[in-house]
Design a protein around this motif. Sequence first.
Motif, short mmCIF file in Angstrom:
data_model
loop_
_atom_site.label_atom_id
_atom_site.label_comp_id
_atom_site.label_asym_id
_atom_site.label_seq_id
_atom_site.Cartn_x
_atom_site.Cartn_y
_atom_site.Cartn_z
N ARG A 7 -7.68 8.19 -11.27
CA ARG A 7 -9.10 8.00 -11.56
C ARG A 7 -9.83 9.34 -11.62
O ARG A 7 -10.64 9.59 -12.51
CB ARG A 7 -9.76 7.10 -10.52
CG ARG A 7 -11.16 6.65 -10.97
CD ARG A 7 -11.95 5.92 -9.89
NE ARG A 7 -12.54 6.93 -9.02
CZ ARG A 7 -12.33 7.05 -7.71
NH1 ARG A 7 -11.55 6.20 -7.10
NH2 ARG A 7 -12.89 7.99 -7.01
N LYS A 8 -9.52 10.22 -10.68
CA LYS A 8 -10.14 11.54 -10.65
C LYS A 8 -9.78 12.32 -11.92
O LYS A 8 -10.63 12.97 -12.52
CB LYS A 8 -9.69 12.30 -9.41
CG LYS A 8 -10.35 13.64 -9.21
CD LYS A 8 -9.87 14.26 -7.90
CE LYS A 8 -10.59 15.53 -7.58
NZ LYS A 8 -10.17 16.09 -6.29
N ASP A 11 -11.69 10.78 -14.84
CA ASP A 11 -13.10 11.17 -14.75
C ASP A 11 -13.27 12.61 -15.24
O ASP A 11 -14.23 12.93 -15.96
CB ASP A 11 -13.62 11.05 -13.32
CG ASP A 11 -13.78 9.61 -12.86
OD1 ASP A 11 -13.72 8.69 -13.71
OD2 ASP A 11 -13.97 9.40 -11.63
N ARG A 14 -13.02 12.71 -19.05
CA ARG A 14 -14.27 12.22 -19.68
C ARG A 14 -15.39 13.25 -19.54
O ARG A 14 -16.17 13.48 -20.48
CB ARG A 14 -14.68 10.88 -19.07
CG ARG A 14 -13.87 9.71 -19.62
CD ARG A 14 -14.38 8.38 -19.08
NE ARG A 14 -14.00 8.16 -17.69
CZ ARG A 14 -12.81 7.72 -17.29
NH1 ARG A 14 -11.89 7.44 -18.19
NH2 ARG A 14 -12.55 7.56 -16.02
N GLU A 15 -15.46 13.89 -18.39
CA GLU A 15 -16.51 14.90 -18.15
C GLU A 15 -16.36 16.09 -19.10
O GLU A 15 -17.33 16.52 -19.72
CB GLU A 15 -16.40 15.36 -16.69
CG GLU A 15 -17.49 16.30 -16.25
CD GLU A 15 -17.31 16.69 -14.78
OE1 GLU A 15 -17.77 17.80 -14.43
OE2 GLU A 15 -16.73 15.92 -13.98
N ARG A 30 -11.55 11.26 -24.67
CA ARG A 30 -10.33 11.23 -23.86
C ARG A 30 -9.27 10.43 -24.59
O ARG A 30 -9.55 9.36 -25.13
CB ARG A 30 -10.66 10.58 -22.52
CG ARG A 30 -9.48 10.42 -21.63
CD ARG A 30 -9.90 9.82 -20.30
NE ARG A 30 -8.76 9.71 -19.43
CZ ARG A 30 -8.23 8.56 -19.03
NH1 ARG A 30 -8.77 7.43 -19.41
NH2 ARG A 30 -7.17 8.56 -18.25
N ARG A 53 -8.06 18.57 -12.87
CA ARG A 53 -9.17 18.41 -11.91
C ARG A 53 -8.55 18.25 -10.54
O ARG A 53 -7.88 17.25 -10.26
CB ARG A 53 -9.98 17.17 -12.32
CG ARG A 53 -11.09 16.77 -11.42
CD ARG A 53 -12.32 17.63 -11.59
NE ARG A 53 -13.45 17.07 -10.89
CZ ARG A 53 -13.59 17.10 -9.57
NH1 ARG A 53 -12.69 17.65 -8.81
NH2 ARG A 53 -14.66 16.56 -9.02
#
Length: 168
Positions: A7-8, A11, A14-15, A30, A53
């Motif tokens: 998930r991280k 995220d 997407r960021e 993405r 990330r």
Amino acid sequence: MGAMQRRKGGDGEREIAALVRDLTGWDVRRRVRQHEGDSDLEGVPGWCVEVKRHARATRADVRGWWEQTVRQAASDGLLPVLFWRQDRDEWRGVWPVALLLGVQCAQTWMAYALSVEGTVEAWAAVARNINASSCPRYSVRWKVATAISDLGNPSSVEAFDRCDTRVE
């Protein structure tokens, strides 16, 4: 990899996709179904994008991620760019210094020592002006087999001198 790590990572992808989209105007998103060796983002013309990330990142981590990015880019004949961010820090980009030297040759960007690290904004300025997929000024001839054998080789600077693919 656990669900929280996935998930991280998603995220983070997407960021950075939103940031690159805002900076370039490209339709960046993405890549949802990723296979081994795929770019993490779609819509970045001529570039293979890897996004990392992590809570903490050492220089050795960044070097390893760069090597992964370069292998993926070389297999697709694309330019490599690595975007990475630690918790509570800003996004950083790593890309080949050869773009700033006016040379397009795989040997010149394989080694981490011959890369540039900067802000995403700095990379976007370079990428907009050197759109690798459509810029006629650049004669791109990738020497993938030789380049992959030079990965991590300290004599990669010598490979730079042997490169015969120059901007015309």
